[in-house]
Scaffold this motif. Structure first.
Motif, PDB file in Angstrom:
ATOM      1  N   VAL A 145       0.823  -1.213   0.000  1.00  0.00           N
ATOM      2  CA  VAL A 145       0.000   0.000   0.000  1.00  0.00           C
ATOM      3  C   VAL A 145       0.857   1.262   0.000  1.00  0.00           C
ATOM      4  N   PHE A 146       2.172   1.104  -0.182  1.00  0.00           N
ATOM      5  CA  PHE A 146       3.047   2.274  -0.046  1.00  0.00           C
ATOM      6  C   PHE A 146       2.709   3.377  -1.041  1.00  0.00           C
ATOM      7  N   TRP A 147       2.518   3.043  -2.309  1.00  0.00           N
ATOM      8  CA  TRP A 147       2.277   4.086  -3.302  1.00  0.00           C
ATOM      9  C   TRP A 147       0.987   4.846  -3.030  1.00  0.00           C
ATOM     10  N   GLU A 148       0.055   4.214  -2.355  1.00  0.00           N
ATOM     11  CA  GLU A 148      -1.192   4.905  -2.015  1.00  0.00           C
ATOM     12  C   GLU A 148      -0.973   5.904  -0.887  1.00  0.00           C
ATOM     13  N   THR A 149       0.141   5.797  -0.203  1.00  0.00           N
ATOM     14  CA  THR A 149       0.377   6.687   0.947  1.00  0.00           C
ATOM     15  C   THR A 149       1.293   7.862   0.629  1.00  0.00           C
ATOM     16  N   VAL A 150       1.948   7.832  -0.518  1.00  0.00           N
ATOM     17  CA  VAL A 150       2.902   8.894  -0.843  1.00  0.00           C
ATOM     18  C   VAL A 150       2.247  10.265  -0.837  1.00  0.00           C
ATOM     19  N   ALA A 151       1.076  10.360  -1.462  1.00  0.00           N
ATOM     20  CA  ALA A 151       0.386  11.652  -1.517  1.00  0.00           C
ATOM     21  C   ALA A 151       0.042  12.142  -0.112  1.00  0.00           C
ATOM     22  N   LYS A 152      -0.353  11.212   0.758  1.00  0.00           N
ATOM     23  CA  LYS A 152      -0.697  11.593   2.132  1.00  0.00           C
ATOM     24  C   LYS A 152       0.538  12.066   2.891  1.00  0.00           C
ATOM     25  N   LEU A 153       1.673  11.410   2.663  1.00  0.00           N
ATOM     26  CA  LEU A 153       2.921  11.831   3.316  1.00  0.00           C
ATOM     27  C   LEU A 153       3.303  13.244   2.880  1.00  0.00           C
ATOM     28  N   LYS A 154       3.204  13.474   1.584  1.00  0.00           N
ATOM     29  CA  LYS A 154       3.520  14.807   1.075  1.00  0.00           C
ATOM     30  C   LYS A 154       2.526  15.836   1.595  1.00  0.00           C
ATOM     31  N   GLY A 155       1.287  15.372   1.790  1.00  0.00           N
ATOM     32  CA  GLY A 155       0.243  16.268   2.259  1.00  0.00           C
ATOM     33  C   GLY A 155       0.471  16.786   3.672  1.00  0.00           C
ATOM     34  N   ILE A 156       1.222  16.028   4.486  1.00  0.00           N
ATOM     35  CA  ILE A 156       1.511  16.507   5.849  1.00  0.00           C
ATOM     36  C   ILE A 156       2.920  17.097   5.931  1.00  0.00           C
ATOM     37  N   GLY A 157       3.518  17.352   4.734  1.00  0.00           N
ATOM     38  CA  GLY A 157       4.785  18.066   4.704  1.00  0.00           C
ATOM     39  C   GLY A 157       6.038  17.213   4.667  1.00  0.00           C
ATOM     40  N   ALA A 158       5.925  15.889   4.412  1.00  0.00           N
ATOM     41  CA  ALA A 158       7.112  15.032   4.347  1.00  0.00           C
ATOM     42  C   ALA A 158       7.923  15.349   3.104  1.00  0.00           C
ATOM     43  N   THR A 159       9.256  15.371   3.255  1.00  0.00           N
ATOM     44  CA  THR A 159      10.166  15.613   2.137  1.00  0.00           C
ATOM     45  C   THR A 159      11.297  14.591   2.190  1.00  0.00           C
ATOM     46  N   SER A 160      12.120  14.567   1.137  1.00  0.00           N
ATOM     47  CA  SER A 160      13.287  13.673   1.056  1.00  0.00           C
ATOM     48  C   SER A 160      12.908  12.234   1.390  1.00  0.00           C
ATOM     49  N   ILE A 161      11.818  11.762   0.777  1.00  0.00           N
ATOM     50  CA  ILE A 161      11.326  10.403   1.052  1.00  0.00           C
ATOM     51  C   ILE A 161      12.207   9.390   0.327  1.00  0.00           C
ATOM     52  N   LEU A 162      12.753   8.449   1.077  1.00  0.00           N
ATOM     53  CA  LEU A 162      13.631   7.416   0.525  1.00  0.00           C
ATOM     54  C   LEU A 162      13.076   6.048   0.919  1.00  0.00           C
ATOM     55  N   VAL A 163      12.967   5.146  -0.059  1.00  0.00           N
ATOM     56  CA  VAL A 163      12.425   3.807   0.182  1.00  0.00           C
ATOM     57  C   VAL A 163      13.508   2.780  -0.121  1.00  0.00           C
ATOM     58  N   VAL A 164      13.749   1.876   0.831  1.00  0.00           N
ATOM     59  CA  VAL A 164      14.816   0.879   0.697  1.00  0.00           C
ATOM     60  C   VAL A 164      14.229  -0.514   0.879  1.00  0.00           C
ATOM     61  N   SER A 165      14.612  -1.455   0.015  1.00  0.00           N
ATOM     62  CA  SER A 165      14.155  -2.843   0.145  1.00  0.00           C
ATOM     63  C   SER A 165      14.779  -3.486   1.376  1.00  0.00           C
ATOM     64  N   ILE A 166      14.032  -4.410   1.967  1.00  0.00           N
ATOM     65  CA  ILE A 166      14.510  -5.141   3.139  1.00  0.00           C
ATOM     66  C   ILE A 166      14.738  -6.596   2.747  1.00  0.00           C
ATOM     67  N   GLU A 167      15.932  -7.116   3.028  1.00  0.00           N
ATOM     68  CA  GLU A 167      16.225  -8.506   2.689  1.00  0.00           C
ATOM     69  C   GLU A 167      15.666  -9.468   3.722  1.00  0.00           C
ATOM     70  N   LYS A 168      15.833  -9.153   4.996  1.00  0.00           N
ATOM     71  CA  LYS A 168      15.319  -9.989   6.078  1.00  0.00           C
ATOM     72  C   LYS A 168      14.856  -9.072   7.206  1.00  0.00           C
ATOM     73  N   MET A 169      13.788  -9.483   7.893  1.00  0.00           N
ATOM     74  CA  MET A 169      13.276  -8.692   8.993  1.00  0.00           C
ATOM     75  C   MET A 169      13.060  -9.622  10.181  1.00  0.00           C
ATOM     76  N   MET A 170      13.892  -9.506  11.195  1.00  0.00           N
ATOM     77  CA  MET A 170      13.876 -10.446  12.299  1.00  0.00           C
ATOM     78  C   MET A 170      13.310  -9.828  13.556  1.00  0.00           C
ATOM     79  N   GLU A 171      12.428 -10.556  14.215  1.00  0.00           N
ATOM     80  CA  GLU A 171      11.872 -10.131  15.491  1.00  0.00           C
ATOM     81  C   GLU A 171      12.367 -11.104  16.539  1.00  0.00           C
ATOM     82  N   ILE A 172      13.168 -10.624  17.456  1.00  0.00           N
ATOM     83  CA  ILE A 172      13.774 -11.478  18.484  1.00  0.00           C
ATOM     84  C   ILE A 172      13.256 -11.095  19.859  1.00  0.00           C
TER      85      ILE A 172
END
Length: 296
Positions: free
Chosen positions: A269-296
């Motif tokens: 749902v990320f692309w659906e949220t970009v406009a909302k992020l910009k709408g509250i003043g977010a700038t320099s938005i950077l998106v990075v892929s995650i290879e593994k996400m561990m919860e310990i």
């Protein structure tokens, strides 16, 4: 020298989409599987594991008979085996979030059967007789079931059945044969299954494997997002970014009142949220892929 500890034996489908998805997922977990034609046993030093490459419908039996400890199959096969009263010593260990499909009842698009009530007294062809029988009983529909092992979609065309109950992924095969779905009997995905009683050492390695699998699965549909925003707007991020619990914030040097925010969010749902992020003043938005996400 080879380890004396018992080897973890994993049964995998030897070919097909489920096989490809299983191997891709396992390789992201540290294995280096490169199956070759006519290779039915692959040995790996990772977790001291043997991979048995077999037919998918043989996997539950391999596990039941101790030839394998665990395996990856479709949920549709697991349900069918349980309803048929076989492989009762096999249980679901983890859902794997790939190879999605559905077991559906389909009929001729130009026929008179429009709803499941119209199946009364009709003949239905399927490769999943136990699942279909259970469904018909629950819905109080009396119909004849004939079991086929392949090319089920041809049954109405050649006149041996009025409807079919078969696996559907895209629906392309049904369309090619002039069939339409009228009811979904079962939603299915790839699952990791195993024997209910495992050697403690093997069980420990199964737990480690599940941890790796879930780490990769969670990362697959997530992104690591970094952005700049006014500190007063940080609280609004929780309403915009799915999965955002406690974002990390860092003061921006030379920009009083602004912070850099680091957060994990769902990609779907990320692309659906970009406009909302910009709408509250977010700038320099950077998106990075995650290879593994561990919860310990």
């Amino acid at each position: 020298m080879e380890s004396k500890q018992p080897r973890l034996k994993i049964a995998l489908q030897k070919s097909g989409k489920l096989s490809e998805g299983s191997i891709e997922l396992l390789n992201k977990c540290g294995f280096n599987l490169r199956p070759a034609k006519n290779h039915f046993l692959i040995k790996s030093n990772e977790l001291n594991t043997d991979f048995l490459m077999v037919r998918d419908d043989d996997i539950p039996g391999f596990i039941e008979s101790n030839a394998a400890d665990i395996g990856i199959i479709g949920e549709n096969l697991f349900v069918e085996c349980n309803l048929a009263g076989i492989n009762k010593n096999v249980e679901i260990i983890s859902r794997l979030k790939f190879s999605y499909c559905r077991l559906s009842i389909a009929v001729s698009g130009s026929g008179k059967i429009k709803i499941i009530a119209d199946l009364k007294g009709k003949t239905i062809a399927t490769s999943y007789p136990a699942t279909l029988s259970n469904f018909l009983q629950k819905n109080k529909i009396e119909a004849n079931i004939i079991t086929m092992h392949g090319s089920v979609e041809l049954a109405p065309k050649i006149g041996i059945a009025d409807a079919i109950c078969d696996l559907v992924s895209t629906g392309g095969t049904l369309k090619e044969n002039g069939l339409v779905e009228i009811h979904v009997v079962l939603e299915s995905e790839a699952i990791l299954v195993g024997r209910k009683s495992l050697n403690p050492e093997v069980k420990e390695r199964v737990a480690e494997l599940v941890f790796r699998l879930q780490s990769v699965i969670k990362a697959k549909n997530s992104k690591y997002i970094m952005l700049h925003i006014d500190k007063s707007k940080v609280s609004k991020l929780k309403d915009i970014l799915p999965g955002c619990e406690a974002p990390t914030t860092l003061e921006l040097h030379g920009h009083p009142g602004k912070v850099a925010v680091h957060v994990v969010s769902q990609e779907d749902v990320f692309w659906e949220t970009v406009a909302k992020l910009k709408g509250i003043g977010a700038t320099s938005i950077l998106v990075v892929s995650i290879e593994k996400m561990m919860e310990i």
